[in-house]
Scaffold this motif. Structure first.
Motif, PDB file in Angstrom:
ATOM      1  N   GLN A  86       0.826  -1.207   0.000  1.00  7.85           N
ATOM      2  CA  GLN A  86       0.000   0.000   0.000  1.00  7.85           C
ATOM      3  C   GLN A  86       0.866   1.266   0.000  1.00  7.85           C
ATOM      4  N   ILE A  87       1.946   1.239   0.754  1.00  3.17           N
ATOM      5  CA  ILE A  87       2.865   2.387   0.794  1.00  3.17           C
ATOM      6  C   ILE A  87       3.530   2.578  -0.564  1.00  3.17           C
ATOM      7  N   ASP A  88       3.872   1.490  -1.228  1.00  5.78           N
ATOM      8  CA  ASP A  88       4.461   1.591  -2.572  1.00  5.78           C
ATOM      9  C   ASP A  88       3.489   2.273  -3.539  1.00  5.78           C
ATOM     10  N   THR A  89       2.215   1.951  -3.408  1.00  5.92           N
ATOM     11  CA  THR A  89       1.217   2.571  -4.281  1.00  5.92           C
ATOM     12  C   THR A  89       1.141   4.074  -4.026  1.00  5.92           C
ATOM     13  N   ILE A  90       1.150   4.453  -2.758  1.00  3.26           N
ATOM     14  CA  ILE A  90       1.139   5.888  -2.425  1.00  3.26           C
ATOM     15  C   ILE A  90       2.403   6.561  -2.955  1.00  3.26           C
ATOM     16  N   ARG A  91       3.544   5.893  -2.815  1.00  2.00           N
ATOM     17  CA  ARG A  91       4.800   6.456  -3.301  1.00  2.00           C
ATOM     18  C   ARG A  91       4.770   6.617  -4.821  1.00  2.00           C
ATOM     19  N   ASP A 339       0.143   0.025  13.743  1.00  2.00           N
ATOM     20  CA  ASP A 339       1.505   0.558  13.851  1.00  2.00           C
ATOM     21  C   ASP A 339       2.353   0.180  12.643  1.00  2.00           C
ATOM     22  N   VAL A 340       2.233  -1.041  12.173  1.00  2.00           N
ATOM     23  CA  VAL A 340       3.002  -1.466  11.002  1.00  2.00           C
ATOM     24  C   VAL A 340       2.722  -0.543   9.819  1.00  2.00           C
ATOM     25  N   PHE A 341       1.451  -0.194   9.641  1.00  2.00           N
ATOM     26  CA  PHE A 341       1.108   0.673   8.517  1.00  2.00           C
ATOM     27  C   PHE A 341       1.512   2.121   8.758  1.00  2.00           C
ATOM     28  N   LEU A 342       1.154   2.672   9.918  1.00  2.00           N
ATOM     29  CA  LEU A 342       1.401   4.094  10.150  1.00  2.00           C
ATOM     30  C   LEU A 342       2.879   4.413  10.284  1.00  2.00           C
ATOM     31  N   SER A 343       3.666   3.529  10.860  1.00  2.00           N
ATOM     32  CA  SER A 343       5.099   3.795  10.990  1.00  2.00           C
ATOM     33  C   SER A 343       5.751   3.881   9.612  1.00  2.00           C
ATOM     34  N   ARG A 344       5.224   3.143   8.659  1.00  3.10           N
ATOM     35  CA  ARG A 344       5.760   3.211   7.290  1.00  3.10           C
ATOM     36  C   ARG A 344       5.188   4.405   6.531  1.00  3.10           C
ATOM     37  N   LEU A 345       3.925   4.708   6.774  1.00  4.51           N
ATOM     38  CA  LEU A 345       3.317   5.863   6.116  1.00  4.51           C
ATOM     39  C   LEU A 345       4.049   7.151   6.496  1.00  4.51           C
ATOM     40  N   PHE A 346       4.294   7.349   7.789  1.00  4.21           N
ATOM     41  CA  PHE A 346       4.904   8.603   8.237  1.00  4.21           C
ATOM     42  C   PHE A 346       6.410   8.630   8.008  1.00  4.21           C
ATOM     43  N   ALA A 347       6.989   7.511   7.576  1.00  7.29           N
ATOM     44  CA  ALA A 347       8.393   7.510   7.189  1.00  7.29           C
ATOM     45  C   ALA A 347       8.584   8.021   5.771  1.00  7.29           C
ATOM     46  N   LEU A 348       7.479   8.190   5.024  1.00  4.41           N
ATOM     47  CA  LEU A 348       7.585   8.704   3.665  1.00  4.41           C
ATOM     48  C   LEU A 348       7.961  10.187   3.702  1.00  4.41           C
ATOM     49  N   PRO A 349       9.028  10.578   3.022  1.00  3.93           N
ATOM     50  CA  PRO A 349       9.405  12.004   3.005  1.00  3.93           C
ATOM     51  C   PRO A 349       8.313  12.846   2.342  1.00  3.93           C
ATOM     52  N   GLY A 350       7.925  13.908   3.002  1.00  5.70           N
ATOM     53  CA  GLY A 350       6.954  14.835   2.422  1.00  5.70           C
ATOM     54  C   GLY A 350       5.511  14.389   2.515  1.00  5.70           C
ATOM     55  N   ILE A 351       5.198  13.384   3.332  1.00  8.56           N
ATOM     56  CA  ILE A 351       3.803  12.954   3.435  1.00  8.56           C
ATOM     57  C   ILE A 351       3.005  13.992   4.232  1.00  8.56           C
ATOM     58  N   ARG A 352       1.833  14.326   3.745  1.00  9.84           N
ATOM     59  CA  ARG A 352       0.972  15.255   4.466  1.00  9.84           C
ATOM     60  C   ARG A 352      -0.487  14.919   4.179  1.00  9.84           C
ATOM     61  N   MET A 353      -1.360  15.444   4.989  1.00 10.36           N
ATOM     62  CA  MET A 353      -2.794  15.235   4.821  1.00 10.36           C
ATOM     63  C   MET A 353      -3.344  16.345   3.930  1.00 10.36           C
ATOM     64  N   ALA A 354      -3.832  15.971   2.756  1.00 13.59           N
ATOM     65  CA  ALA A 354      -4.362  16.965   1.823  1.00 13.59           C
ATOM     66  C   ALA A 354      -5.781  17.376   2.191  1.00 13.59           C
ATOM     67  N   SER A 355      -6.548  16.460   2.736  1.00 10.48           N
ATOM     68  CA  SER A 355      -7.918  16.783   3.142  1.00 10.48           C
ATOM     69  C   SER A 355      -8.280  15.937   4.350  1.00 10.48           C
ATOM     70  N   PRO A 356      -8.873  16.535   5.368  1.00 10.47           N
ATOM     71  CA  PRO A 356      -9.257  15.776   6.560  1.00 10.47           C
ATOM     72  C   PRO A 356     -10.430  14.862   6.250  1.00 10.47           C
ATOM     73  N   ARG A 379       7.066  15.615  -1.744  1.00 10.44           N
ATOM     74  CA  ARG A 379       8.383  15.363  -2.333  1.00 10.44           C
ATOM     75  C   ARG A 379       8.423  13.925  -2.812  1.00 10.44           C
ATOM     76  N   ARG A 380       8.513  13.740  -4.109  1.00 12.77           N
ATOM     77  CA  ARG A 380       8.526  12.390  -4.674  1.00 12.77           C
ATOM     78  C   ARG A 380       9.891  12.115  -5.266  1.00 12.77           C
ATOM     79  N   THR A 381      10.365  10.881  -4.999  1.00  8.93           N
ATOM     80  CA  THR A 381      11.669  10.478  -5.529  1.00  8.93           C
ATOM     81  C   THR A 381      11.495   9.748  -6.838  1.00  8.93           C
TER      82      THR A 381
END
Length: 381
Positions: A86-91, A339-356, A379-381
């Motif tokens: 799922q994180i790869d898809t977001i990336r 935790d497994v999901f959120l710890s990886r989500l927030f490790a993504l550089p530049g991740i932010r909430m666009a809409s609540p 910020r996307r690599t």
């Protein structure tokens, strides 16, 4: 402890709530039990709707599927694999809807526990249809009721044919180490297994999706809390999640029916007062209020303070997983996969909430539904 204008008793203190949930003089009420009670007597009720020695024995036999060791050794790999996908898809796409990614994660993890591993394509769509954002009331006295009755019957059949039947057939040929194999060993019919699968889907998939969303919302909105979360080890991160859950129980109200007179402390005006709830009465346990009881959770109970000292016998998430015979067995699973999901989500550089998220409520169980929370990568690599 007081009786509401509708005649239903309301319990809002922590110790009083725990006493009701642990009492052998109460049985499950609400959560659709009225429909289940209409089933033929020969039909085995799902574990959620049973009480007494039969329920305790069933919980004893299935406890091995939910031990911390099993969660770590059997389900962690599934959590990591699905979360990273799922994180790869977001990336790759630069964005994602948290409700969708969290539901996908919860479905995969719960399916591994239950044994729904031979499903036909479309399990998420079938579950979304079965657990819609807005429920109607099935019945035979109006066109609206008939439409919802037909819809829910069709949803039951879709999950049976698409998910349960393939899993049951595979396990009749060869047993696995999962819940469906256990139910087959117990002599359950396919219909009874379907009922258990729906129960566990609601408990393990739907509630976890909401908790992932509300925890992420807290972390996005509190820079200091997020920094603490990212700097912590796994036990420290889970302690933060437990404190969020104490304040934001996904299910905020549980209902019980008394089977014998139940003595409980009174309304708090007189410390020594007691109230006796007669047999046959409904009691609402207000978890969201009990979790704010300063006698148990300490000073400033409304503040988010991970690691706060709790009174003896009280767990960090309060009563958010319930207590007593019907306490949620999957607590360790829900916390770890979040935790497994959120710890990886927030490790993504530049991740932010666009809409609540858009917030909806289910008043009958004081539950929330969060939809539409979009995250983006700046910020996307």
């Amino acid at each position: 402890m007081r009786r509401g204008p509708d005649g239903i008793w309301q319990v809002s203190g922590y110790e009083e709530a725990r006493a009701v949930l642990r009492s052998t003089a109460t049985v499950q009420a609400g959560l659709g039990i009225e429909t289940v009670e209409k089933l033929p007597s020969r039909f085995r009720r799902p574990v959620l709707y049973r009480d007494g020695p039969e329920h305790r024995e069933d919980r004893r036999q299935t406890a091995r599927f939910f031990t911390p060791r099993r969660v770590d050794e059997h389900y962690r790999e599934v959590m990591v694999r699905v979360a990273e996908a799922q994180i790869d898809t977001i990336r790759d796409t630069g964005r994602g809807l948290l409700a969708d990614t969290a539901f996908h994660l919860a479905i995969e993890v719960a399916s591994a526990v239950i044994g729904l591993t031979e499903s036909r394509p479309g399990i998420r769509r079938r579950l979304e249809s079965f657990f819609p954002e807005k429920f109607g009331t099935p019945g035979l006295t109006s066109l609206h009721g008939i439409r919802w009755l037909l819809r829910q019957n069709a949803n039951w059949l879709r999950i049976y044919w698409g998910d349960v039947r393939p899993a049951v057939r595979a396990r009749r040929r060869r047993r696995r180490d999962d819940l469906i194999s256990h139910l087959l060993d117990e002599g359950c019919s396919a219909g009874e297994i379907l009922g258990e699968c729906i129960t566990f889907a609601a408990a393990g998939m739907v509630t976890t999706r909401e908790f992932v969303n509300v925890a992420a919302w807290h972390l996005f909105g509190d820079a200091a809390l997020l920094a603490r979360y990212l700097a912590a080890d796994e036990p420290g991160r889970i302690a933060i999640l437990q404190e969020i859950l104490r304040l934001e129980p996904v299910i905020g109200r549980l209902r019980r029916r008394t089977t014998a007179p139940l003595r409980l402390p009174g309304d708090g005006q007189d410390p020594g007062a007691e109230v006796t709830v007669p047999a046959g009465e409904l009691v609402d346990v207000l978890l969201h209020q009990a979790n704010l009881d300063g006698r148990t959770v300490g000073e400033r109970p409304e503040l988010l303070r991970p690691g706060r000292p709790m009174a003896a016998g009280a767990g960090a998430p309060g009563l958010s997983f319930g207590d007593g015979a019907h306490k949620c067995p999957g607590a360790a699973i829900a916390l770890l996969e979040t935790d497994v999901f959120l710890s990886r989500l927030f490790a993504l550089p530049g991740i932010r909430m666009a809409s609540p998220p858009r917030v909806g409520f289910k008043d009958e169980i004081a539950s929330y539904e969060l939809r539409g929370c979009e995250v983006v990568l700046t910020r996307r690599t």
